[in-house]
Design a protein around this motif. Structure first.
Motif, PDB file in Angstrom:
ATOM      1  N   ASP A  11       0.808  -1.221   0.000  1.00 36.70           N
ATOM      2  CA  ASP A  11       0.000   0.000   0.000  1.00 36.70           C
ATOM      3  C   ASP A  11       0.844   1.274   0.000  1.00 36.70           C
ATOM      4  OD1 ASP A  11      -2.349  -1.383  -0.110  1.00 36.70           O
ATOM      5  OD2 ASP A  11      -2.931  -1.003   1.970  1.00 36.70           O
ATOM      6  N   SER A  12       1.903   1.301   0.767  1.00 40.28           N
ATOM      7  CA  SER A  12       2.727   2.505   0.844  1.00 40.28           C
ATOM      8  C   SER A  12       3.350   2.833  -0.514  1.00 40.28           C
ATOM      9  CB  SER A  12       3.820   2.340   1.896  1.00 40.28           C
ATOM     10  OG  SER A  12       4.609   3.515   1.956  1.00 40.28           O
ATOM     11  N   ARG A  13       3.889   1.836  -1.169  1.00 41.57           N
ATOM     12  CA  ARG A  13       4.495   2.078  -2.494  1.00 41.57           C
ATOM     13  C   ARG A  13       3.446   2.492  -3.514  1.00 41.57           C
ATOM     14  NH1 ARG A  13       9.686  -1.693  -3.477  1.00 41.57           N
ATOM     15  NH2 ARG A  13      10.477  -1.536  -1.359  1.00 41.57           N
ATOM     16  N   MET A  14       2.288   1.842  -3.455  1.00 45.40           N
ATOM     17  CA  MET A  14       1.211   2.214  -4.373  1.00 45.40           C
ATOM     18  C   MET A  14       0.763   3.649  -4.094  1.00 45.40           C
ATOM     19  SD  MET A  14      -0.460   1.178  -6.907  1.00 45.40           S
ATOM     20  CE  MET A  14      -1.965   1.475  -7.804  1.00 45.40           C
ATOM     21  N   GLY A  15       0.683   4.009  -2.812  1.00 44.94           N
ATOM     22  CA  GLY A  15       0.331   5.381  -2.449  1.00 44.94           C
ATOM     23  C   GLY A  15       1.311   6.380  -3.018  1.00 44.94           C
ATOM     24  N   TRP A  16       2.601   6.077  -2.922  1.00 43.51           N
ATOM     25  CA  TRP A  16       3.610   6.984  -3.471  1.00 43.51           C
ATOM     26  C   TRP A  16       3.551   7.018  -4.991  1.00 43.51           C
ATOM     27  CZ3 TRP A  16       5.003  10.765  -0.779  1.00 43.51           C
ATOM     28  CH2 TRP A  16       5.195  10.649   0.601  1.00 43.51           C
ATOM     29  N   ALA A  17       3.154   5.902  -5.621  1.00 45.00           N
ATOM     30  CA  ALA A  17       2.969   5.906  -7.078  1.00 45.00           C
ATOM     31  C   ALA A  17       1.831   6.867  -7.453  1.00 45.00           C
ATOM     32  CB  ALA A  17       2.670   4.492  -7.574  1.00 45.00           C
ATOM     33  N   PHE A  18       0.747   6.853  -6.661  1.00 45.46           N
ATOM     34  CA  PHE A  18      -0.337   7.816  -6.899  1.00 45.46           C
ATOM     35  C   PHE A  18       0.183   9.246  -6.782  1.00 45.46           C
ATOM     36  CE2 PHE A  18      -3.553   4.444  -6.012  1.00 45.46           C
ATOM     37  CZ  PHE A  18      -4.430   4.706  -7.049  1.00 45.46           C
ATOM     38  N   VAL A  19       1.005   9.497  -5.778  1.00 49.42           N
ATOM     39  CA  VAL A  19       1.553  10.849  -5.590  1.00 49.42           C
ATOM     40  C   VAL A  19       2.404  11.245  -6.797  1.00 49.42           C
ATOM     41  CG1 VAL A  19       3.124  12.256  -4.185  1.00 49.42           C
ATOM     42  CG2 VAL A  19       1.478  10.722  -3.069  1.00 49.42           C
ATOM     43  N   GLY A  20       3.205  10.330  -7.306  1.00 45.33           N
ATOM     44  CA  GLY A  20       4.037  10.628  -8.475  1.00 45.33           C
ATOM     45  C   GLY A  20       3.210  10.960  -9.706  1.00 45.33           C
ATOM     46  N   VAL A  21       2.181  10.165  -9.973  1.00 44.46           N
ATOM     47  CA  VAL A  21       1.304  10.431 -11.116  1.00 44.46           C
ATOM     48  C   VAL A  21       0.616  11.781 -10.933  1.00 44.46           C
ATOM     49  CG1 VAL A  21      -0.773   9.662 -12.338  1.00 44.46           C
ATOM     50  CG2 VAL A  21       0.986   7.999 -11.675  1.00 44.46           C
ATOM     51  N   GLN A  22       0.171  12.040  -9.715  1.00 44.14           N
ATOM     52  CA  GLN A  22      -0.492  13.315  -9.409  1.00 44.14           C
ATOM     53  C   GLN A  22       0.427  14.492  -9.700  1.00 44.14           C
ATOM     54  OE1 GLN A  22      -2.374  13.418  -5.506  1.00 44.14           O
ATOM     55  NE2 GLN A  22      -1.469  15.415  -5.143  1.00 44.14           N
ATOM     56  N   ILE A  23       1.676  14.402  -9.313  1.00 41.52           N
ATOM     57  CA  ILE A  23       2.630  15.485  -9.553  1.00 41.52           C
ATOM     58  C   ILE A  23       2.799  15.725 -11.056  1.00 41.52           C
ATOM     59  CG2 ILE A  23       5.090  16.106  -9.391  1.00 41.52           C
ATOM     60  CD1 ILE A  23       5.021  14.766  -6.565  1.00 41.52           C
ATOM     61  N   VAL A  24       2.927  14.657 -11.821  1.00 46.86           N
ATOM     62  CA  VAL A  24       3.104  14.792 -13.267  1.00 46.86           C
ATOM     63  C   VAL A  24       1.866  15.436 -13.894  1.00 46.86           C
ATOM     64  CG1 VAL A  24       3.334  13.502 -15.442  1.00 46.86           C
ATOM     65  CG2 VAL A  24       4.768  12.909 -13.472  1.00 46.86           C
ATOM     66  N   LEU A  25       0.671  14.947 -13.540  1.00 46.75           N
ATOM     67  CA  LEU A  25      -0.556  15.504 -14.113  1.00 46.75           C
ATOM     68  C   LEU A  25      -0.727  16.979 -13.758  1.00 46.75           C
ATOM     69  CD1 LEU A  25      -3.021  12.529 -13.551  1.00 46.75           C
ATOM     70  CD2 LEU A  25      -2.169  13.386 -15.750  1.00 46.75           C
ATOM     71  N   LEU A  26      -0.502  17.313 -12.490  1.00 49.61           N
ATOM     72  CA  LEU A  26      -0.652  18.716 -12.079  1.00 49.61           C
ATOM     73  C   LEU A  26       0.385  19.599 -12.749  1.00 49.61           C
ATOM     74  CD1 LEU A  26      -1.534  18.275  -8.297  1.00 49.61           C
ATOM     75  CD2 LEU A  26      -3.076  18.886 -10.179  1.00 49.61           C
ATOM     76  N   ALA A  27       1.608  19.104 -12.913  1.00 51.90           N
ATOM     77  CA  ALA A  27       2.639  19.885 -13.610  1.00 51.90           C
ATOM     78  C   ALA A  27       2.214  20.146 -15.054  1.00 51.90           C
ATOM     79  CB  ALA A  27       3.979  19.151 -13.566  1.00 51.90           C
ATOM     80  N   LEU A  28       1.639  19.147 -15.715  1.00 55.66           N
ATOM     81  CA  LEU A  28       1.179  19.340 -17.091  1.00 55.66           C
ATOM     82  C   LEU A  28       0.059  20.378 -17.153  1.00 55.66           C
ATOM     83  CD1 LEU A  28       1.187  15.651 -18.388  1.00 55.66           C
ATOM     84  CD2 LEU A  28       2.696  17.514 -19.134  1.00 55.66           C
ATOM     85  N   VAL A  29      -0.899  20.274 -16.234  1.00 53.81           N
ATOM     86  CA  VAL A  29      -2.004  21.249 -16.227  1.00 53.81           C
ATOM     87  C   VAL A  29      -1.461  22.661 -16.027  1.00 53.81           C
ATOM     88  CG1 VAL A  29      -4.021  22.031 -14.912  1.00 53.81           C
ATOM     89  CG2 VAL A  29      -3.791  19.626 -15.498  1.00 53.81           C
ATOM     90  N   LEU A  30      -0.504  22.798 -15.141  1.00 54.74           N
ATOM     91  CA  LEU A  30       0.032  24.126 -14.825  1.00 54.74           C
ATOM     92  C   LEU A  30       0.993  24.652 -15.890  1.00 54.74           C
ATOM     93  CD1 LEU A  30       0.725  23.655 -11.013  1.00 54.74           C
ATOM     94  CD2 LEU A  30      -1.055  25.082 -12.051  1.00 54.74           C
ATOM     95  N   LEU A  31       1.758  23.778 -16.511  1.00 54.38           N
ATOM     96  CA  LEU A  31       2.866  24.239 -17.353  1.00 54.38           C
ATOM     97  C   LEU A  31       2.614  24.182 -18.859  1.00 54.38           C
ATOM     98  CD1 LEU A  31       5.806  22.653 -15.311  1.00 54.38           C
ATOM     99  CD2 LEU A  31       4.925  25.005 -15.211  1.00 54.38           C
TER     100      LEU A  31
END
Length: 151
Positions: free
Chosen positions: A3-23
């Motif tokens: 679960d912890s690794r999967m949670g961090w994978a969600f965080v990584g995907v979230q960062i990429v998606l938000l960076a794309l929306v912003l940039l």
């Protein structure tokens, strides 16, 4: 994957998606009259306020990883009495505002993908919350996920 690794994978995907929306650059795929810019701005303001209030409302239970902290507490007061995920709601409102105001189909498509992602992430997180907090299912049965009920 635990679960912890999967949670961090969600965080990584979230960062990429938000960076794309912003940039990603805006575009001229649709006109942006004053009323549309006003709606986009309102979504950004409301989203920011929800994000900040939800963050402070979690207190010591706040973590970027969607796995509950071992010593965390289920928050059901404040904004959490009206919606289970005010932080996600705030982020999704900001993403919607940015996407609407961008004038770019590509940016809007990434925005829609980001909103879908937060729905998936919330469902995944809720299954962990239900395992961690015995009272979560009763809370979830009464309090909506993202938008408060109109009474």
């Amino acid at each position: 994957m635990n679960d912890s690794r999967m949670g961090w994978a969600f965080v990584g995907v979230q960062i990429v998606l938000l960076a794309l929306v912003l940039l990603l650059p805006g575009g001229d795929d649709w006109s942006r009259p004053g009323w549309l810019r006003g709606v986009a701005l309102a979504l950004n303001i409301v989203g920011f306020l929800l994000l900040v209030a939800g963050t402070f409302g979690l207190g010591r239970s706040l973590t970027p990883n969607p796995v509950p902290l071992p010593d965390g507490r289920l928050q059901t007061a404040g904004l959490y009495a009206f919606m289970r995920h005010p932080i996600y709601t705030g982020v999704m409102a900001i993403v919607a505002g940015i996407s609407l105001g961008s004038g770019s189909f590509v940016r809007a498509a990434i925005g829609v993908l980001t909103i879908v992602f937060f729905n998936v992430k919330a469902r995944w997180e809720e299954s962990r919350l239900a395992r961690h907090y015995p009272e979560y299912l009763a809370y979830a049965a009464v309090v909506p996920r993202f938008l408060p009920r109109l009474r």
